[in-house]
Enzyme design. Structure first.
Site, PDB file in Angstrom:
ATOM      1  NE  ARG A 143      27.881   7.341 -51.519  1.00  0.00           N
ATOM      2  CZ  ARG A 143      27.839   8.671 -51.436  1.00  0.00           C
ATOM      3  NH1 ARG A 143      27.508   9.257 -50.292  1.00  0.00           N
ATOM      4  NH2 ARG A 143      28.135   9.421 -52.478  1.00  0.00           N
TER       5      ARG A 143
ATOM      6  CG  HIS B 158      32.909   6.717 -51.738  1.00  0.00           C
ATOM      7  ND1 HIS B 158      32.720   7.934 -52.339  1.00  0.00           N
ATOM      8  CD2 HIS B 158      31.841   5.959 -52.103  1.00  0.00           C
ATOM      9  CE1 HIS B 158      31.588   7.917 -53.043  1.00  0.00           C
ATOM     10  NE2 HIS B 158      31.033   6.728 -52.898  1.00  0.00           N
TER      11      HIS B 158
END
Length: 321
Positions: free
Chosen positions: A58, A62
């Site tokens: 993640r 991001h």
């Protein structure tokens, strides 16, 4: 006619340029041990806590969606990207910092934080029984990190149209969207993020009607109306730490935890991809997902990269040189 061909050639070269700026084995002569150090570092944290794998994946995602894959999400500071609202739950920073400090001891000023993050994301998937792939490297670290630029990150509240647009803005198509969201097979969220779906969907005082009734009861038991909002909830109810296709079967069956995940079943184009991965011949469809996830990750990790003399090679990942 000659002018037209020149335009076509320039466009073609631009399309190839990002992939050609990055290359597999970029550090094979300048810092041979770089990839092995990242791998052993990720492995040591993973052994203590397997959920760190989803955190690293993640974190990379991001990073790439704001300013491109340039390590800008790693910068510390009150106005930095990592302090934007969508980034407050990010984790895995200490893994990247640890790998960086070990690499700096062997080859100072050579390996970028952006590359360490891309390699760590790959290793995290591999350790979770997912696919492995060769990561093209050569990214440089960005010199800008602003929380104000992180407002367009994909959100768990997004409609399919909004998700498609955000991915399209980064050069990713509908197929890439569904494939990359499949990373939620090892993800987790928290009760406070999904509570509205369970008790007050669209302010009606009812649950989201797309949630399978028996799964709704399970979620309500895990997340009582006035319970602990920080309680972690797996995004794949069947195999949280295994990188597999059960996430897609859950979406098909109304067992998607995030609204944005479940919405993938509402749209014809994204539903077709979910159906393909959720097929009944487990080995075959798992193999296809693994292959296509590799390809989508290489594509995503090439978004707006800085190479050559652009950016810098940070000495410490959490601060600019």
């Amino acid at each position: 006619m000659e002018g037209l061909w020149l335009v076509v050639l320039v466009i073609f070269e631009m399309a190839l340029s990002v992939q050609s700026q990055l290359k597999t084995g970029f550090y094979s002569t300048s810092c041979l041990r770089a990839e092995a150090i990242v791998r052993s570092t990720v492995e040591s944290y993973f052994r203590k806590d397997p959920t760190i794998a989803a955190g690293l994946l993640r974190l990379h995602f991001h990073d790439c969606f704001v300013q491109g894959c340039d390590g800008s999400v790693l910068i510390a500071g009150s106005s930095a990207e990592r302090n934007a609202l969508p980034n407050l739950g990010l984790r895995g920073f200490e893994v990247i910092d640890d790998a960086k400090s070990q690499i700096e001891a062997f080859c100072p000023g050579v390996v970028s934080c952006a590359d360490i993050l891309a390699l760590a994301a790959r290793d995290a998937v591999d350790l979770s029984d997912g696919p492995s792939w060769s990561v093209p490297t050569g990214r440089r670290d960005g010199r800008v990190s602003l929380s104000s630029q992180a407002s367009n990150l994909p959100s768990p509240l997004d409609s399919v149209a909004a998700q498609k647009q955000k991915f399209s803005d980064k050069g990713l198509d509908d197929h890439d969207l569904v494939t990359l969201v499949g990373a939620h097979t090892i993800g987790q969220t928290h009760c406070q993020i999904i509570r509205y779906r369970l008790y007050n969907f669209t302010a009606t005082g009812n649950a989201d009607p797309t949630i399978n009734q028996s799964f709704l009861s399970q979620l309500q038991a895990l997340c009582p109306k006035n319970g602990d909002g920080t309680k972690p909830i797996p995004l794949d109810k069947d195999s949280q730490t295994d990188f597999d296709t059960s996430f897609f079967k859950n979406v098909r069956d109304g067992n998607g935890v995030l609204e944005s995940d479940q919405r993938l079943w509402d749209d014809a184009a994204t539903r077709d991809v979910v159906k393909k991965y959720a097929g009944t011949i487990r080995g075959l469809f798992g193999l296809r997902f693994d292959t296509e996830f590799r390809q989508a990750m290489v594509k995503m990790s090439s978004i707006e990269v800085k190479t050559g003399t652009d950016g810098e090679i940070r000495k410490v990942c959490s601060k600019f040189n």
